[in-house]
Design a protein around this motif. Structure first.
Motif, mmCIF file in Angstrom:
data_model
loop_
_atom_site.group_PDB
_atom_site.id
_atom_site.type_symbol
_atom_site.label_atom_id
_atom_site.label_comp_id
_atom_site.label_asym_id
_atom_site.label_seq_id
_atom_site.Cartn_x
_atom_site.Cartn_y
_atom_site.Cartn_z
ATOM 1 N N VAL A 123 12.147 8.064 -16.060
ATOM 2 C CA VAL A 123 12.267 9.660 -15.615
ATOM 3 C C VAL A 123 12.414 10.728 -17.138
ATOM 4 N N ALA A 124 13.497 10.287 -16.924
ATOM 5 C CA ALA A 124 14.309 11.397 -18.189
ATOM 6 C C ALA A 124 15.100 10.203 -19.300
ATOM 7 N N ASP A 125 15.486 11.175 -19.930
ATOM 8 C CA ASP A 125 17.175 10.315 -20.996
ATOM 9 C C ASP A 125 17.929 10.573 -20.564
ATOM 10 N N ALA A 126 19.286 10.050 -21.149
ATOM 11 C CA ALA A 126 19.932 10.178 -20.893
ATOM 12 C C ALA A 126 20.977 11.503 -19.556
ATOM 13 N N SER A 127 20.589 12.850 -20.888
ATOM 14 C CA SER A 127 21.127 13.656 -20.292
ATOM 15 C C SER A 127 19.956 14.346 -19.346
ATOM 16 N N GLY A 128 18.932 14.100 -19.648
ATOM 17 C CA GLY A 128 18.433 14.171 -18.502
ATOM 18 C C GLY A 128 18.677 13.917 -17.119
ATOM 19 N N LEU A 129 19.183 12.694 -17.055
ATOM 20 C CA LEU A 129 19.345 11.719 -15.563
ATOM 21 C C LEU A 129 20.500 12.468 -15.280
ATOM 22 N N ALA A 130 21.734 12.788 -16.138
ATOM 23 C CA ALA A 130 22.922 13.087 -15.494
ATOM 24 C C ALA A 130 22.549 14.330 -14.805
ATOM 25 N N ALA A 131 21.622 15.291 -15.276
ATOM 26 C CA ALA A 131 21.226 16.259 -14.618
ATOM 27 C C ALA A 131 20.317 16.327 -13.657
ATOM 28 N N ARG A 132 19.873 15.420 -13.172
ATOM 29 C CA ARG A 132 19.415 15.096 -11.851
ATOM 30 C C ARG A 132 20.147 14.822 -10.420
ATOM 31 N N ARG A 133 21.012 13.770 -11.264
ATOM 32 C CA ARG A 133 22.444 13.730 -10.682
ATOM 33 C C ARG A 133 23.594 14.575 -9.767
ATOM 34 N N MET A 134 23.646 15.631 -11.029
ATOM 35 C CA MET A 134 24.293 16.842 -10.551
ATOM 36 C C MET A 134 23.508 17.535 -9.693
ATOM 37 N N LEU A 135 21.892 17.744 -10.039
ATOM 38 C CA LEU A 135 21.356 18.425 -8.813
ATOM 39 C C LEU A 135 21.085 17.890 -7.287
ATOM 40 N N ALA A 136 21.104 16.591 -7.582
ATOM 41 C CA ALA A 136 21.002 16.221 -6.703
ATOM 42 C C ALA A 136 22.218 15.919 -5.015
ATOM 43 N N GLN A 137 23.416 16.018 -5.839
ATOM 44 C CA GLN A 137 24.204 16.157 -5.841
ATOM 45 C C GLN A 137 25.000 17.466 -4.837
ATOM 46 N N LEU A 138 24.180 18.663 -5.654
ATOM 47 C CA LEU A 138 24.943 19.641 -4.912
ATOM 48 C C LEU A 138 23.056 20.220 -3.987
ATOM 49 N N GLU A 139 22.619 19.564 -4.344
ATOM 50 C CA GLU A 139 21.497 19.850 -2.942
ATOM 51 C C GLU A 139 22.111 18.977 -1.620
ATOM 52 N N ARG A 140 22.918 18.156 -1.998
ATOM 53 C CA ARG A 140 23.717 17.691 -0.434
ATOM 54 C C ARG A 140 24.647 18.296 0.334
ATOM 55 N N GLU A 141 25.281 19.878 -0.947
ATOM 56 C CA GLU A 141 26.999 20.228 -0.124
ATOM 57 C C GLU A 141 26.003 21.410 0.248
ATOM 58 N N ASN A 142 26.999 22.324 1.658
ATOM 59 C CA ASN A 142 26.270 23.269 1.947
ATOM 60 C C ASN A 142 27.093 24.486 1.548
ATOM 61 N N ASP A 143 27.881 24.325 1.241
ATOM 62 C CA ASP A 143 28.617 25.318 0.342
ATOM 63 C C ASP A 143 28.418 26.154 -1.317
ATOM 64 N N LYS A 144 27.293 25.909 -1.789
ATOM 65 C CA LYS A 144 26.519 25.040 -3.276
ATOM 66 C C LYS A 144 27.502 26.127 -4.540
ATOM 67 N N ALA A 145 27.617 27.540 -3.499
ATOM 68 C CA ALA A 145 28.802 28.123 -4.463
ATOM 69 C C ALA A 145 30.532 28.311 -4.941
ATOM 70 N N GLN A 146 30.841 27.432 -3.661
ATOM 71 C CA GLN A 146 32.011 26.559 -3.946
ATOM 72 C C GLN A 146 32.228 25.410 -4.979
ATOM 73 N N VAL A 147 30.891 24.214 -4.627
ATOM 74 C CA VAL A 147 30.950 23.293 -5.292
ATOM 75 C C VAL A 147 30.728 24.276 -6.837
ATOM 76 N N LEU A 148 29.892 24.945 -7.047
ATOM 77 C CA LEU A 148 30.109 25.497 -8.293
ATOM 78 C C LEU A 148 31.196 26.877 -8.854
ATOM 79 N N VAL A 149 31.447 27.096 -8.502
ATOM 80 C CA VAL A 149 33.315 27.425 -8.888
ATOM 81 C C VAL A 149 33.865 26.656 -9.066
ATOM 82 N N HIS A 150 34.283 25.017 -8.393
ATOM 83 C CA HIS A 150 35.154 24.957 -8.811
ATOM 84 C C HIS A 150 34.899 23.773 -9.885
ATOM 85 N N PHE A 151 33.082 23.606 -9.867
ATOM 86 C CA PHE A 151 32.319 22.687 -10.814
ATOM 87 C C PHE A 151 33.149 23.545 -12.199
#
Length: 136
Positions: A79-107
């Motif tokens: 469905v995507a190249d390597a960087s596109g798949l990495a981005a999809r995995r990152m987004l999927a992980q972020l969507e599972r988190e309740n406090d997205k702001a804190q996750v992004l701050v740590h990232f």
């Protein structure tokens, strides 16, 4: 690389995710929809056709590949190249988190200064490393 265990044919067992990675690499190299038989041939010996079909099906179920009917068989394509798949995995992980702001701050806090500057540039549309950034 092996975990010290062997399969029924005396071959070293692949590490978790290793076969999926090899399949993706094969499909990216093909650059076109590819049949299970073509994937099997590109991967070399040691695998059963049914194993390849199972891996391809699981990767479709995970959203990593698409499947299309081609005559009496299916072909598969990433469905995507390597960087596109990495981005999809990152987004999927972020969507599972309740406090997205804190996750992004740590990232962002874990980024190197150069990575932080690159992210800042992308977010302000000053520069796109791949030349294909779409403002969102």
């Amino acid at each position: 690389m092996s975990d010290g265990r062997y399969d029924g044919a005396g071959q070293p067992r692949r590490r978790p995710g290793e076969l999926e990675s090899e399949v993706l690499t094969t499909l990216w190299a093909a650059g076109r929809p590819t049949s299970p038989a073509e994937v099997l041939q590109a991967l070399g010996g040691g695998l059963a056709y049914t194993t390849v079909v199972t891996i391809l099906t699981r990767m479709v179920d995970k959203g990593v590949l698409t499947r299309a009917k081609a005559g009496r068989m299916f072909t598969y394509q990433p469905v995507a190249d390597a960087s596109g798949l990495a981005a999809r995995r990152m987004l999927a992980q972020l969507e599972r988190e309740n406090d997205k702001a804190q996750v992004l701050v740590h990232f962002v806090g874990a980024l190197s200064p150069a990575e932080e500057n690159l992210l800042r540039a992308i977010l302000t549309d000053d520069r796109s490393p791949a030349g294909d950034h779409e403002p969102g």
